[in-house]
Design an enzyme around this catalytic site. Structure first.
Site, PDB file in Angstrom:
ATOM      1  N   TYR A 118    -103.913 -32.172  49.458  1.00 36.87           N
ATOM      2  CA  TYR A 118    -103.275 -33.484  49.532  1.00 36.87           C
ATOM      3  C   TYR A 118    -101.775 -33.266  49.732  1.00 36.87           C
ATOM      4  O   TYR A 118    -101.000 -33.196  48.779  1.00 36.87           O
ATOM      5  CB  TYR A 118    -103.504 -34.278  48.242  1.00 36.87           C
ATOM      6  CG  TYR A 118    -104.897 -34.809  48.025  1.00 36.87           C
ATOM      7  CD1 TYR A 118    -105.872 -34.761  49.009  1.00 36.87           C
ATOM      8  CD2 TYR A 118    -105.238 -35.393  46.803  1.00 36.87           C
ATOM      9  CE1 TYR A 118    -107.141 -35.267  48.790  1.00 36.87           C
ATOM     10  CE2 TYR A 118    -106.513 -35.902  46.578  1.00 36.87           C
ATOM     11  CZ  TYR A 118    -107.449 -35.833  47.571  1.00 36.87           C
ATOM     12  OH  TYR A 118    -108.714 -36.328  47.342  1.00 36.87           O
TER      13      TYR A 118
ATOM     14  N   PHE B 107    -113.785 -44.103  48.093  1.00 35.19           N
ATOM     15  CA  PHE B 107    -113.901 -45.283  48.946  1.00 35.19           C
ATOM     16  C   PHE B 107    -114.456 -46.480  48.179  1.00 35.19           C
ATOM     17  O   PHE B 107    -115.092 -47.359  48.745  1.00 35.19           O
ATOM     18  CB  PHE B 107    -114.762 -45.026  50.192  1.00 35.19           C
ATOM     19  CG  PHE B 107    -114.171 -44.034  51.151  1.00 35.19           C
ATOM     20  CD1 PHE B 107    -112.821 -44.042  51.434  1.00 35.19           C
ATOM     21  CD2 PHE B 107    -114.969 -43.093  51.772  1.00 35.19           C
ATOM     22  CE1 PHE B 107    -112.264 -43.138  52.310  1.00 35.19           C
ATOM     23  CE2 PHE B 107    -114.429 -42.181  52.659  1.00 35.19           C
ATOM     24  CZ  PHE B 107    -113.066 -42.202  52.936  1.00 35.19           C
TER      25      PHE B 107
ATOM     26  N   GLY C 280    -114.772 -49.152  50.799  1.00 34.10           N
ATOM     27  CA  GLY C 280    -116.136 -49.629  50.970  1.00 34.10           C
ATOM     28  C   GLY C 280    -116.767 -49.220  52.284  1.00 34.10           C
ATOM     29  O   GLY C 280    -116.099 -48.770  53.214  1.00 34.10           O
TER      30      GLY C 280
END
Length: 300
Positions: free
Chosen positions: A69, A218, A222
């Site tokens: 990240y 998510f 979604g």
């Protein structure tokens, strides 16, 4: 929005092995300006440090991060170290290995023998002598393959004391069973959210039946919205949001937490206002009818 200092604890707790965490945690990816869909965005260092410190003030004690990240100027692990070290005694930091990015941002995937180097990279960046939880993040190319060699290498690092607990990410039920035959698994990070296909729901049930934390990513984006934040929101989500005077993101997080005591949420943001909004979702309780209505989204 004004929140109590124990706001993140309002949704309850779960144990990752012998580590107790509030079910509403924080994902560090967006602190760098990076998203799942953009490899070159840059964030704001001081704002990201402030978001991390504010998250702790609001009761967050579970951070999800990774050495990969990073954006051109910022690293999530180094931001966490800068903002929070010396770390609170109850803080649990979860990271993940197998994928990696070189300094130019290009992806590569570690061999079992290279996992120790990835673990040590996380240790250096975080300033820790051991990692609380390490997830083996399975690449898309191995979704139907064996993870025994890689997970076995992590189990050896656990025995050596570099890692306290192990988890898996982006796995199938067969891969979870394969991992559990090698060493205890305390959590599974898989994609899941409102509108998730039936195949993703099986892992939710499997984890619940075996006392394993299910940590969906998510959860806010979604199914069908992973292409970016500009995608249209489901009308069912908006309707529930209107009924509660809440945001769509809060409703999605509340639905996630309502799926079971073993389900954790790790929403991420680099925006202090969004942090408060996300943590506030821990106080939003949906009715059984609302849970069912949202659970029906995407079903044929």
């Amino acid at each position: 929005m004004s929140l109590r200092t124990d706001a993140a604890a309002r949704a309850g707790t779960w144990t990752l092995g012998d580590l107790t965490v509030n079910r509403l945690g924080f994902g560090a990816m967006r602190l760098t300006g990076r998203t799942a869909f953009s490899a070159d965005a840059s964030g704001d260092r001081e704002r990201s440090i402030g978001v991390l410190r504010r998250a702790i003030e609001l009761g967050v004690n579970h951070l999800d991060t990774a050495a990969f990240y990073f954006s051109p100027r910022l690293s999530a692990n180094e931001l966490i170290n800068r903002a929070l070290a010396p770390y609170p005694d109850d803080l649990v930091i979860t990271t993940k290995v197998w994928p990696a990015r070189n300094p130019s941002g290009e992806w590569w995937w570690a061999t079992p023998e290279q996992l120790r180097g990835q673990v040590e990279e996380n240790l250096r960046q975080l300033g820790r002598d051991h990692l609380d939880v390490v997830n083996l993040r399975v690449p898309p190319s191995e979704r139907n393959g064996s993870i025994a060699d890689h997970f076995g290498a992590l189990a050896d690092l656990r025995t050596a004391g570099l890692v306290r607990h192990l988890g898996v990410s982006n796995v199938t039920p067969a891969q979870l069973a394969e991992a559990r035959a090698i060493a205890p698994v305390v959590c599974v990070q898989n994609p899941f959210g409102v509108g998730a296909p039936a195949g993703q729901r099986e892992m939710l049930r499997l984890c619940g039946g075996n006392g394993i934390a299910f940590v969906p990513f998510f959860a806010i984006a979604g199914a069908g919205r992973e292409a970016g934040a500009g995608a249209a929101e489901e009308e069912a989500v908006l309707a529930v949001a209107r009924e509660h005077g809440a945001t769509a993101a809060q409703v999605r997080l509340a639905w996630t937490l309502g799926l079971g005591a073993h389900v954790l949420a790790i929403p991420g943001t680099g925006d202090p206002d969004h942090l408060v909004e996300n943590v506030g979702a821990g106080e939003l309780v949906l009715s059984e009818e609302e849970m069912e209505r949202l659970g029906a989204v995407g079903r044929a």
